[in-house]
Each structure stands twice: as C-alpha cells, then as structure tokens.
Design an enzyme around this catalytic site. Structure first.
Site, PDB file in Angstrom:
ATOM      1  N   HIS A  22       9.362  10.114 -27.144  1.00 36.93           N
ATOM      2  CA  HIS A  22       8.346  11.026 -26.603  1.00 36.93           C
ATOM      3  C   HIS A  22       8.695  12.493 -26.899  1.00 36.93           C
ATOM      4  CE1 HIS A  22       5.386  12.728 -23.877  1.00 36.93           C
ATOM      5  NE2 HIS A  22       6.363  13.410 -23.296  1.00 36.93           N
ATOM      6  N   HIS A  39       1.430  18.383 -26.251  1.00 37.92           N
ATOM      7  CA  HIS A  39       1.203  16.979 -25.916  1.00 37.92           C
ATOM      8  C   HIS A  39      -0.086  16.392 -26.477  1.00 37.92           C
ATOM      9  CE1 HIS A  39       4.680  17.507 -23.430  1.00 37.92           C
ATOM     10  NE2 HIS A  39       4.631  16.260 -22.983  1.00 37.92           N
ATOM     11  N   ARG A  56       0.816  -1.234   0.000  1.00 34.49           N
ATOM     12  CA  ARG A  56       0.000   0.000   0.000  1.00 34.49           C
ATOM     13  C   ARG A  56       0.841   1.271   0.000  1.00 34.49           C
ATOM     14  NH1 ARG A  56      -3.107  -3.153   3.405  1.00 34.49           N
ATOM     15  NH2 ARG A  56      -4.916  -3.994   2.318  1.00 34.49           N
ATOM     16  N   ARG A 103      -1.245  23.233 -14.084  1.00 38.88           N
ATOM     17  CA  ARG A 103      -0.376  22.157 -14.529  1.00 38.88           C
ATOM     18  C   ARG A 103      -0.702  21.737 -15.964  1.00 38.88           C
ATOM     19  NH1 ARG A 103       1.507  17.216 -10.525  1.00 38.88           N
ATOM     20  NH2 ARG A 103       2.726  16.054 -12.041  1.00 38.88           N
ATOM     21  N   LYS A 137       3.873  11.826 -10.802  1.00 37.50           N
ATOM     22  CA  LYS A 137       3.058  10.952 -11.655  1.00 37.50           C
ATOM     23  C   LYS A 137       3.826   9.660 -11.922  1.00 37.50           C
ATOM     24  CE  LYS A 137       1.260  14.182 -14.831  1.00 37.50           C
ATOM     25  NZ  LYS A 137       0.702  14.231 -16.198  1.00 37.50           N
ATOM     26  N   ASN A 143       1.060  20.580 -20.680  1.00 37.56           N
ATOM     27  CA  ASN A 143       0.620  19.727 -21.796  1.00 37.56           C
ATOM     28  C   ASN A 143       0.759  20.403 -23.151  1.00 37.56           C
ATOM     29  OD1 ASN A 143      -0.016  17.420 -20.357  1.00 37.56           O
ATOM     30  ND2 ASN A 143      -2.006  18.261 -19.762  1.00 37.56           N
ATOM     31  N   HIS A 195       1.000  13.306 -28.308  1.00 40.25           N
ATOM     32  CA  HIS A 195       0.614  11.927 -27.977  1.00 40.25           C
ATOM     33  C   HIS A 195       0.026  11.210 -29.195  1.00 40.25           C
ATOM     34  CE1 HIS A 195       0.410  12.970 -23.443  1.00 40.25           C
ATOM     35  NE2 HIS A 195       1.535  12.349 -23.717  1.00 40.25           N
ATOM     36  N   LYS A 226       9.286  23.394 -13.687  1.00 45.60           N
ATOM     37  CA  LYS A 226       8.367  22.269 -13.455  1.00 45.60           C
ATOM     38  C   LYS A 226       7.968  22.206 -11.988  1.00 45.60           C
ATOM     39  CE  LYS A 226       6.513  17.960 -14.130  1.00 45.60           C
ATOM     40  NZ  LYS A 226       6.374  16.700 -14.802  1.00 45.60           N
ATOM     41  N   GLU A 281      11.421  19.091 -24.018  1.00 50.04           N
ATOM     42  CA  GLU A 281      10.633  19.540 -22.854  1.00 50.04           C
ATOM     43  C   GLU A 281      11.215  20.840 -22.283  1.00 50.04           C
ATOM     44  OE1 GLU A 281       7.811  18.002 -22.038  1.00 50.04           O
ATOM     45  OE2 GLU A 281       8.003  15.905 -22.664  1.00 50.04           O
ATOM     46  N   GLU A 339      -2.901  18.296 -10.878  1.00 50.91           N
ATOM     47  CA  GLU A 339      -3.272  18.598 -12.258  1.00 50.91           C
ATOM     48  C   GLU A 339      -4.719  19.018 -12.420  1.00 50.91           C
ATOM     49  OE1 GLU A 339      -2.449  15.466 -15.113  1.00 50.91           O
ATOM     50  OE2 GLU A 339      -1.347  16.900 -16.311  1.00 50.91           O
TER      51      GLU A 339
HETATM   52  P1  NAD Z   1      13.919   5.788 -21.059  1.00 51.00           P
HETATM   53  O1  NAD Z   1      13.749   5.642 -19.602  1.00 51.00           O
HETATM   54  O2  NAD Z   1      13.409   4.712 -21.923  1.00 51.00           O
HETATM   55  O3  NAD Z   1      15.470   6.024 -21.362  1.00 51.00           O
HETATM   56  C1  NAD Z   1      15.899   6.088 -22.696  1.00 51.00           C
HETATM   57  C2  NAD Z   1      17.037   5.100 -22.983  1.00 51.00           C
HETATM   58  O4  NAD Z   1      18.249   5.635 -22.466  1.00 51.00           O
HETATM   59  C3  NAD Z   1      16.876   3.737 -22.327  1.00 51.00           C
HETATM   60  O5  NAD Z   1      17.327   2.759 -23.224  1.00 51.00           O
HETATM   61  C4  NAD Z   1      17.799   3.798 -21.116  1.00 51.00           C
HETATM   62  O6  NAD Z   1      18.318   2.533 -20.778  1.00 51.00           O
HETATM   63  C5  NAD Z   1      18.890   4.695 -21.626  1.00 51.00           C
HETATM   64  N1  NAD Z   1      19.585   5.481 -20.613  1.00 51.00           N
HETATM   65  C6  NAD Z   1      19.067   6.044 -19.497  1.00 51.00           C
HETATM   66  N2  NAD Z   1      19.987   6.786 -18.890  1.00 51.00           N
HETATM   67  C7  NAD Z   1      21.106   6.716 -19.607  1.00 51.00           C
HETATM   68  C8  NAD Z   1      22.402   7.289 -19.498  1.00 51.00           C
HETATM   69  N3  NAD Z   1      22.706   8.138 -18.506  1.00 51.00           N
HETATM   70  N4  NAD Z   1      23.346   6.966 -20.413  1.00 51.00           N
HETATM   71  C9  NAD Z   1      23.031   6.147 -21.453  1.00 51.00           C
HETATM   72  N5  NAD Z   1      21.836   5.591 -21.631  1.00 51.00           N
HETATM   73  C10 NAD Z   1      20.865   5.885 -20.719  1.00 51.00           C
HETATM   74  O7  NAD Z   1      13.236   7.145 -21.615  1.00 51.00           O
HETATM   75  P2  NAD Z   1      13.095   8.616 -21.042  1.00 51.00           P
HETATM   76  O8  NAD Z   1      13.068   9.486 -22.222  1.00 51.00           O
HETATM   77  O9  NAD Z   1      14.040   8.909 -19.951  1.00 51.00           O
HETATM   78  O10 NAD Z   1      11.631   8.594 -20.378  1.00 51.00           O
HETATM   79  C11 NAD Z   1      10.495   8.377 -21.169  1.00 51.00           C
HETATM   80  C12 NAD Z   1       9.361   7.950 -20.276  1.00 51.00           C
HETATM   81  O11 NAD Z   1       9.059   8.995 -19.344  1.00 51.00           O
HETATM   82  C13 NAD Z   1       8.082   7.665 -21.021  1.00 51.00           C
HETATM   83  O12 NAD Z   1       7.569   6.424 -20.591  1.00 51.00           O
HETATM   84  C14 NAD Z   1       7.137   8.781 -20.599  1.00 51.00           C
HETATM   85  O13 NAD Z   1       5.789   8.396 -20.559  1.00 51.00           O
HETATM   86  C15 NAD Z   1       7.649   9.082 -19.230  1.00 51.00           C
HETATM   87  N6  NAD Z   1       7.303  10.418 -18.753  1.00 51.00           N
HETATM   88  C16 NAD Z   1       6.739  10.525 -17.526  1.00 51.00           C
HETATM   89  C17 NAD Z   1       6.421  11.766 -17.015  1.00 51.00           C
HETATM   90  C18 NAD Z   1       5.861  11.883 -15.629  1.00 51.00           C
HETATM   91  O14 NAD Z   1       5.426  12.966 -15.236  1.00 51.00           O
HETATM   92  N7  NAD Z   1       5.866  10.821 -14.853  1.00 51.00           N
HETATM   93  C19 NAD Z   1       6.662  12.917 -17.760  1.00 51.00           C
HETATM   94  C20 NAD Z   1       7.243  12.786 -19.025  1.00 51.00           C
HETATM   95  C21 NAD Z   1       7.559  11.520 -19.512  1.00 51.00           C
HETATM   96 ZN    ZN Z   2       6.247  15.210 -22.182  1.00 51.08          ZN
END
Ligand code: NAD
Ligand code: ZN
Length: 363
Positions: A261, A245, A118, A238, A140, A242, A249, A224, A182, A234
């Site tokens: 993304h 987005h 939980r 907030r 999130k 978007n 999306h 942010k 971003e 949100e």
């Molecule tokens: P990711 O986590 O897939 O990382 C991208 C790639 O880079 C992966 O293959 C990872 O292994 C590699 N990697 C990570 N750090 C590294 C480093 N320092 N050196 C070399 N390689 C590295 O992608 P991302 O772009 O970090 O995140 C995308 C995700 O974030 C999506 O799922 C999206 O929905 C989510 N997201 C969430 C929020 C939120 O508010 N929670 C906001 C925006 C995006």
């Molecule tokens: Zn985004």
C-alpha cells in the site's frame, strides 16, 4: 509520549495514543487503565503471533486468535471465522479485543469488535510503521471484497492505541519504507518542518535510530490524530489524508496487490503532485522535492509501464470515493499545505484529459 485523539461523537472524550519503547512490558496495566474489562481476547496474525501476540495473550491471560498473515486474508471469511471462534469461547459483551499486528490485523480485528454482539471495545497495538502512524488511528475498520479494498466495514474508534517502538526492530526494511510513505504524506499535507526533518534525517530514520524513529511516529501520530479529531467521519479536512491515494489505489489494484500500500501511495503522490503543478495549483518544484525524498527512502515513484492509462482511469472511477462525473483529488499547494478550505472543500476536480496526460508518464 501521549497524543490525545479528541472526539465528540461515539466515544465522548476520545482516546490516547501512547508512543514509546518498551510499552508492551506494561500491557496489562495500560490496558486495564484505559479499557478495563473482565476479559481480554488477543487477535493477531500467524507471524506477529510468534513475536508479540503470544506474549501479549499470556500477559493478559487472554485467549489468542490468529489468522494467516497478509492482505489476502483481510476478508469476510476471516471475519466470520474470528467471530465464530469468539462465540465458541463464550466471549461476552464484557470483553475487550486487543489487536496485535499490522494494519491488516487492526482493520479485521477492529471490524470484528465493531460487529461482535453489536460492538465491543478494541485496543490497537500496532506493530508496523504503517499501522502506528496511520491505520490504528481514526477508527476506520473493515475487510476487502473481490470488488475492491475496504468496501465492507465500520467506524469503530479504539479505546487505546499502544505503539511500542521496540516492535519495529523486527520489521523488514521494505515494510518500514512502505509505512514511511505515509509519514512523507503527513509532511506534505501538514508540516513543512517535519518534511525537512524526514529529508535531513533520512539515514537515521532508515537505520531505525531510536530518536529519529520516535520523532517520526510521534509527529505523524499528532498530525493524523489532529485531522481525525477535526473530522471524525471524513466529511471535510480528513480528505487531505487521501493525497496520493486516488492514483495510489488505482496502481495498487492494477498491480494485483503486488505493490505494498505505501509503495502504491508513493507512486500516487508523485503523479498527484505533478497534476497539481500542471493545474497551476502547486508551486513549481514541489514534485521533485517529494519524489527525491521518496526515492531516498527507496520507494517507487513511477508507475509500471504494463498498466494502461485507460485501466488506471477506470479504476479511479470505480474508487468508492469518486463522485459521479469528475475525478477529484486532494492536492498540495506547497510542502506543508493543501489546496482547499472549509467553503470550497478539500478535494478538487481535475480535467480527465490532464489526468491522462500526467498518467502517461511512465519512466
Ligand atoms: P500488514 O498488516 O499486512 O503487515 C505487513 C507484514 O508485516 C505482515 O506479514 C505482518 O505479519 C508483518 N509484521 C507485522 N508487524 C511486524 C513486526 N513488528 N515485525 C515483523 N513483521 C511484522 O500490513 P500493514 O502495512 O501494516 O497494513 C496494511 C493494511 O492497513 C492494508 O490492509 C490497508 O488497507 C490498511 N490501512 C488501513 C487504514 C485505516 O485507516 N484503517 C489506513 C491505512 C491502511
Ligand atoms: Zn494510505
């Protein structure tokens, strides 16, 4: 530097986001100060595991749970596997999860922490630009389902976010650029001086020069964090985050997730800025200034011709944020300021015919 995310609800008093080069060397001290626990568990993906995950786990004398990297593994199956492994390790309520990786790791590990027994605390150690300036802040968490991205999840604020700029040394250029999309968004929605900095210092930022990178992460984190503090769940401002987005999306999904993304958001910002101009809601020239900057960072600004307007509009209608009836957008007025306000709300309905006209542009 330290940025405070002020919160009123769940975590009275909020939490700190630490930004600096070499912070991971002090991981045990920082984690025990901000999130004291008898036991830590590190969650990472199988790529970050090799570079930073193992070292973090050994410094914290923590078990390391890794899953295969990539958006495709941000699933309920991965969540189930990780929670089973926590149970097998007899991890109790006195433990803290430390998420070491990009946004995928942060979202999955955050959701595991939100639900395991939980809910247990989580510390975010973002290692991509996107995770540092966006996904690790704001609480999130969640996973994707076949019906769409991030459809199952929870709000679960971290106890600490630790952004070590040294981890960006190994980040591939395409991933860096996707995160910077971003950052450009932050400039557009909140800070004209920051946008100008991203224009002026583009080559220094892309070359990962220390001072430039630090300024980007620090300023984006402040923007942010400020917006999240003002609107934890949100309900209002907030929504400004978007920008780009709604269309983003749709093109991300239509690409079968072959677009990153941040790349999809870059395309989304180009179309949504154009929509704002066509609606008479933004100063003319806004779109060009945004697309010029995105292009300088080698981000795409035109959607793939292979996708039809019908397909994109139907995806936008299925977006979980779309209210019944009209398509709504967070639209900029000028660089540094959005349309909307407390009384009118921060999203604006747009006539579908005009949305279609703008989306029809594919070169
Ligand atoms: P990711 O986590 O897939 O990382 C991208 C790639 O880079 C992966 O293959 C990872 O292994 C590699 N990697 C990570 N750090 C590294 C480093 N320092 N050196 C070399 N390689 C590295 O992608 P991302 O772009 O970090 O995140 C995308 C995700 O974030 C999506 O799922 C999206 O929905 C989510 N997201 C969430 C929020 C939120 O508010 N929670 C906001 C925006 C995006
Ligand atoms: Zn985004």
């Amino acid at each position: 530097m330290t940025v405070r995310v002020a919160l009123s609800g769940e975590l009275e008093g909020g939490y700190d986001v630490l930004v600096g080069r070499g912070l991971l060397a002090d991981l045990p001290t920082l984690v025990s100060r901000h999130a004291p626990a008898h036991r830590y568990v590190v969650i990472s993906d199988d790529q970050v595991e090799r570079t930073y995950g193992r070292r973090a786990a050994s410094d914290l004398s923590a078990p390391l749970l890794a899953f295969p990297a990539g958006e495709g593994r941000k699933t309920r199956d991965t969540w189930a596997d990780l929670t089973d492994r926590l149970l097998a390790h007899h991890v109790g309520r006195d433990a803290v999860i430390v998420a070491v990786g990009g946004g995928v790791v942060g979202d999955v590990a955050g959701f595991v922490a939100a639900t395991y027994l939980r809910g247990i605390p989580v510390v975010q150690v973002p290692t991509t630009m996107l995770a540092m300036i966006d996904s690790s802040i704001g609480g999130k968490t969640g996973v994707n389902t076949p019906a769409g991205k991030n459809l199952v999840g929870a709000f679960h604020q971290p106890r600490l976010v630790l952004a070590d700029l040294a981890t960006l040394d190994t980040l591939p250029a395409q991933q860096l650029a996707a995160g910077l999309s971003e950052a450009v968004k932050h400039g557009v929605i909140a800070d004209a001086d920051y946008f100008a900095f991203l224009e002026r210092e583009q080559s220094a930022v892309s070359a990962k020069q220390d001072a430039a990178l630090e300024r980007v992460v620090a300023r984006s984190v402040e923007i942010k964090a400020g917006i999240v503090s003002a609107d934890e769940r949100e309900a209002g401002i907030r929504a400004a985050l978007n920008f780009g987005h709604t269309v983003g999306h749709a093109v991300e999904s239509a690409s079968g997730y072959s677009l990153l993304h941040g790349e999809a958001v870059a395309i989304g910002m180009a179309y949504e800025a154009r929509l704002a101009e066509r609606m008479g809601l933004a100063e003319s020239g806004l779109t060009t200034r945004i697309t010029d900057l995105l292009s300088a960072y080698r981000l795409p600004v035109v959607r793939a011709a292979a996708n039809s307007v019908d397909q994109l509009v139907s995806k936008m209608r299925n977006d979980k944020k779309a209210r019944a009836g009209d398509l709504r957008f967070a639209l900029p007025r000028t660089i540094g300021a959005m349309n909307g306000g407390v009384t009118t709300g921060w999203t604006i309905p747009a006539p579908e015919a005009l949305v279609r006209e703008v989306l029809a542009i594919n070169q």
